[in-house]
Write a protein that holds these residues in place. Structure first.
Motif, PDB file in Angstrom:
ATOM      1  N   GLY A  29      10.237  24.184 -42.949  1.00  0.00           N
ATOM      2  CA  GLY A  29      10.608  22.774 -43.011  1.00  0.00           C
ATOM      3  C   GLY A  29      11.777  22.353 -42.157  1.00  0.00           C
ATOM      4  N   ALA A  30      12.410  23.297 -41.454  1.00  0.00           N
ATOM      5  CA  ALA A  30      13.578  22.962 -40.643  1.00  0.00           C
ATOM      6  C   ALA A  30      13.174  22.296 -39.330  1.00  0.00           C
ATOM      7  CB  ALA A  30      14.388  24.219 -40.346  1.00  0.00           C
ATOM      8  N   SER A  31      14.072  21.472 -38.797  1.00  0.00           N
ATOM      9  CA  SER A  31      13.968  20.994 -37.418  1.00  0.00           C
ATOM     10  C   SER A  31      14.711  21.996 -36.547  1.00  0.00           C
ATOM     11  CB  SER A  31      14.589  19.608 -37.279  1.00  0.00           C
ATOM     12  OG  SER A  31      13.913  18.670 -38.092  1.00  0.00           O
ATOM     13  N   GLU A  47       6.172  23.320 -28.405  1.00  0.00           N
ATOM     14  CA  GLU A  47       4.831  23.063 -28.928  1.00  0.00           C
ATOM     15  C   GLU A  47       4.462  24.054 -30.025  1.00  0.00           C
ATOM     16  OE1 GLU A  47       0.207  22.784 -27.298  1.00  0.00           O
ATOM     17  OE2 GLU A  47       1.884  22.879 -25.881  1.00  0.00           O
ATOM     18  N   SER A  48       4.758  25.334 -29.783  1.00  0.00           N
ATOM     19  CA  SER A  48       4.432  26.369 -30.761  1.00  0.00           C
ATOM     20  C   SER A  48       5.229  26.186 -32.050  1.00  0.00           C
ATOM     21  CB  SER A  48       4.706  27.748 -30.159  1.00  0.00           C
ATOM     22  OG  SER A  48       4.445  28.771 -31.084  1.00  0.00           O
ATOM     23  N   GLY A  53       5.055  23.561 -38.219  1.00  0.00           N
ATOM     24  CA  GLY A  53       5.291  22.643 -39.324  1.00  0.00           C
ATOM     25  C   GLY A  53       6.408  21.652 -39.152  1.00  0.00           C
ATOM     26  N   GLY A  54       7.494  22.027 -38.469  1.00  0.00           N
ATOM     27  CA  GLY A  54       8.643  21.139 -38.355  1.00  0.00           C
ATOM     28  C   GLY A  54       8.764  20.513 -36.979  1.00  0.00           C
ATOM     29  N   LYS A  55       9.829  19.752 -36.782  1.00  0.00           N
ATOM     30  CA  LYS A  55      10.106  19.147 -35.487  1.00  0.00           C
ATOM     31  C   LYS A  55      10.884  20.129 -34.616  1.00  0.00           C
ATOM     32  CE  LYS A  55      10.367  14.458 -37.393  1.00  0.00           C
ATOM     33  NZ  LYS A  55      11.242  13.273 -37.591  1.00  0.00           N
TER      34      LYS A  55
END
Length: 304
Positions: A29-31, A47-48, A53-55
């Motif tokens: 969940g981390a950016s 991209e990978s 899942g996160g930014k």
């Protein structure tokens, strides 16, 4: 492990272990700010990492200078609003035996590994202290830094220094609720593929997708790069708030706590020790069981 709302910087995350760490943090969940010296690698890593899942945001920069460290921290703040986690993974190899190692071979590795860890951690610590909400600094070490390794004067020295930095910064940053730990990973990478006893098993696993054999995963503690990423995610999380100043090994099926250097045996002599006194007492006293050194050679089961 939930890292929703956390912002992390992972240096040297264009490929390999660094990318595995970035993807694991993103999946939790981390950016993530990813980094590499190769722009194309950075673009692919963004991209990978986002696909996990996160930014993500990419910074193309050579780690080592204060300017590069500030750029990475600034990217986290400008694009995601804050910085909670730093993972210092960037590194290079210039392996040679002592008598063949050049000044440039030594300086290049020290600049990226040791100075790069210092400059990035300093910039991150300044920002985390300003935020006043604590933080997590995860330094990437190596077994070479714990035990030494043939042909790696520069690399082993840098990684030993990184372990010392973790202990020092854990003391200095404790009041700011910033934890600092060193991760000692072992994984199937381009470097471990050069070890003859490992090479055929790693190549077979990459070709077929089959897991590495149990003796490698358990006895040698060598697995996939993803196997090493769970520890980084844990150390980035609130669950590790009480863990600091430690060197922690991870690889394959093994999780290990490395011992810190300490006095093993002590002898006392009134009036002190002359050279002759030491020579007379060494073999049956303090030096009776000298420490081993170097990374132990892999020991595959008979028949492998």
């Amino acid at each position: 492990m939930d890292l929703t709302g956390k912002v992390a910087v992972v240096t040297g995350s264009g490929r390999g272990l660094g990318l595995a760490y970035a993807r694991a943090l993103s999946a939790a969940g981390a950016s993530v700010v990813v980094n590499d010296v190769d722009r194309q690698a950075v673009e692919a890593a963004v991209e990978s990492t986002e696909s996990a899942g996160g930014k993500a945001f990419g910074v193309t920069a050579a780690v080592g200078t204060a300017e590069a460290a500030e750029e990475l921290v600034s990217a986290a703040v400008e694009h995601f609003g804050r910085l909670d986690v730093l993972v210092t993974n960037a590194g290079i190899l210039r392996d040679k035996v002592l008598w063949k190692m050049t000044d440039d071979d030594f300086d290049d590795v020290i600049r990226v590994h040791l100075r790069g860890t210092f400059t990035c951690a300093r910039a991150a610590a300044v920002r985390m202290r300003e935020q006043g909400r604590g933080g997590r600094i995860v330094l990437i070490g190596s077994p070479a830094g714990q035990r030494g390794n043939f042909g790696q004067t520069n690399y082993a020295a840098a990684k030993a220094g990184i372990a010392a930095m973790a202990r020092t910064w854990a003391l200095e940053l404790a009041r700011s609720h910033i934890t600092v730990n060193a991760v000692v990973p072992v994984a199937a990478t381009e470097m471990t593929k050069t070890i003859p006893v490992f090479a055929p098993f790693i190549e077979e696993a990459e070709r077929t997708g089959a897991p590495l054999p149990d003796w490698m995963r358990r006895q040698e503690g060598l697995g996939t790069m993803e196997d090493a990423a769970g520890l980084v995610t844990f150390l980035a999380s609130d669950a590790s708030a009480a863990v600091t100043g430690q060197a922690i090994g991870i690889g394959g099926d093994r999780l290990a706590l490395w011992a810190h250097p300490q006095e093993k045996k002590v002898a006392l002599r009134e009036g002190g020790w002359s050279a002759e006194d030491i020579a007379a007492a060494w073999s049956d006293g303090v030096g009776a069981r000298p420490e081993t050194f170097g990374i132990p050679a892999p020991q595959p089961p008979a028949g492998d």
